[in-house]
Design a protein around this motif. Structure first.
Motif, PDB file in Angstrom:
ATOM      1  N   ARG A 124      -1.102  -9.402  12.771  1.00 15.52           N
ATOM      2  CA  ARG A 124      -2.263  -8.831  12.071  1.00 15.52           C
ATOM      3  C   ARG A 124      -1.839  -8.188  10.756  1.00 15.52           C
ATOM      4  O   ARG A 124      -2.534  -8.307   9.739  1.00 15.52           O
ATOM      5  CB  ARG A 124      -2.967  -7.801  12.958  1.00 15.52           C
ATOM      6  N   GLU A 125      -0.694  -7.516  10.767  1.00  7.75           N
ATOM      7  CA  GLU A 125      -0.259  -6.830   9.552  1.00  7.75           C
ATOM      8  C   GLU A 125       0.186  -7.806   8.483  1.00  7.75           C
ATOM      9  O   GLU A 125      -0.001  -7.558   7.294  1.00  7.75           O
ATOM     10  CB  GLU A 125       0.849  -5.833   9.872  1.00  7.75           C
ATOM     11  N   ALA A 176      -2.991  -8.829   6.963  1.00  7.51           N
ATOM     12  CA  ALA A 176      -3.523  -7.756   6.125  1.00  7.51           C
ATOM     13  C   ALA A 176      -2.727  -7.615   4.832  1.00  7.51           C
ATOM     14  O   ALA A 176      -3.292  -7.313   3.773  1.00  7.51           O
ATOM     15  CB  ALA A 176      -3.515  -6.442   6.898  1.00  7.51           C
ATOM     16  N   HIS A 213      -2.480   0.386   5.262  1.00  8.23           N
ATOM     17  CA  HIS A 213      -1.257  -0.381   5.528  1.00  8.23           C
ATOM     18  C   HIS A 213      -0.095   0.553   5.869  1.00  8.23           C
ATOM     19  O   HIS A 213       0.663   0.290   6.807  1.00  8.23           O
ATOM     20  CB  HIS A 213      -0.880  -1.239   4.321  1.00  8.23           C
ATOM     21  N   ARG A 225      -0.399   1.781   9.445  1.00 10.14           N
ATOM     22  CA  ARG A 225      -0.115   0.746  10.457  1.00 10.14           C
ATOM     23  C   ARG A 225       1.365   0.383  10.475  1.00 10.14           C
ATOM     24  O   ARG A 225       1.951   0.184  11.547  1.00 10.14           O
ATOM     25  CB  ARG A 225      -0.974  -0.487  10.192  1.00 10.14           C
ATOM     26  N   ALA A 226       1.985   0.285   9.297  1.00  4.20           N
ATOM     27  CA  ALA A 226       3.410  -0.051   9.241  1.00  4.20           C
ATOM     28  C   ALA A 226       4.247   1.061   9.862  1.00  4.20           C
ATOM     29  O   ALA A 226       5.257   0.792  10.527  1.00  4.20           O
ATOM     30  CB  ALA A 226       3.835  -0.309   7.796  1.00  4.20           C
TER      31      ALA A 226
END
Length: 204
Positions: free
Chosen positions: A90-91, A94, A123, A126-127
């Motif tokens: 998903r990342e 994104a 981002h 999430r990272a």
């Protein structure tokens, strides 16, 4: 090695401790830098000329950061933390959308800049969540070795958004440095700022 990390140069001997900085420390530093640049790029009181330079540096910093993530952080998380594979996928998607949004910006006055800044903030969050479980399972030596490769990848990475380039190894490790050379030539010819150190510090 305690976890199956992506390909790295062989360890010279047992007990070898590499020099350098941990991937965790490098990513944390760059994430804080990205958040600061995103805030500066959306500062309504910034002078237009200065704002344009901030957006150029933000674009270059995000481009380098995502390139290094896709070459080393994401593969390491996928290999070492199998439960995180779906989140990594998903990342990566994104990140491609973020590069596309950056490329589409018409300049510092573009209303889409606020949304791009929000994408960057999301981002980063999430990272950071992906990095946490890697830190739990990898040794300090492994994280340093990954950090060394991260720094090399970041220096060779593109400074402009190229959402169409490969986002996963091995092809991104071949294509991204080649694209990066072209970007750096363009930067040198145009005098484009690409590092936070190129910017005048924000006024108090």
């Amino acid at each position: 090695m305690t976890v199956p990390l992506p390909p790295l140069p062989p360890v010279p001997e047992e007990g070898y401790r590499p020099g350098g900085r941990s991937l965790v420390d490098l990513v944390d530093r760059e994430q804080r830098r990205l958040l600061e640049l995103a805030d500066r790029a959306t500062d309504p009181d910034a002078a237009p000329q200065r704002l344009g330079e901030v957006v150029e540096v933000l674009t270059a910093t995000v481009s380098r950061h995502l390139s290094a993530e896709e070459q080393y952080l994401f593969p390491a998380v996928r290999a070492a933390v199998p439960d995180a594979s779906a989140a990594v996928d998903r990342e990566i998607g994104a990140a491609g959308e973020l590069l596309t949004a950056l490329k589409a910006l018409a300049g510092p006055a573009d209303p889409a800049l606020a949304e791009v800044a929000d994408r960057i903030r999301r981002h980063v969050a999430r990272a950071a969540a992906l990095l946490a479980p890697l830190r739990e399972v990898a040794t300090e030596a492994e994280l340093i070795r990954l950090g060394n490769r991260w720094e090399i990848a970041g220096e060779a990475a593109p400074t402009r958004p190229h959402p169409g380039t490969p986002a996963t190894p091995p092809w991104n490790r071949i294509v991204e440095p080649a694209v990066g050379v072209v970007d750096k030539v363009r930067d040198a010819v145009t005098g484009r700022p690409t590092y936070p150190s190129d910017l005048i510090p924000p006024e108090d």
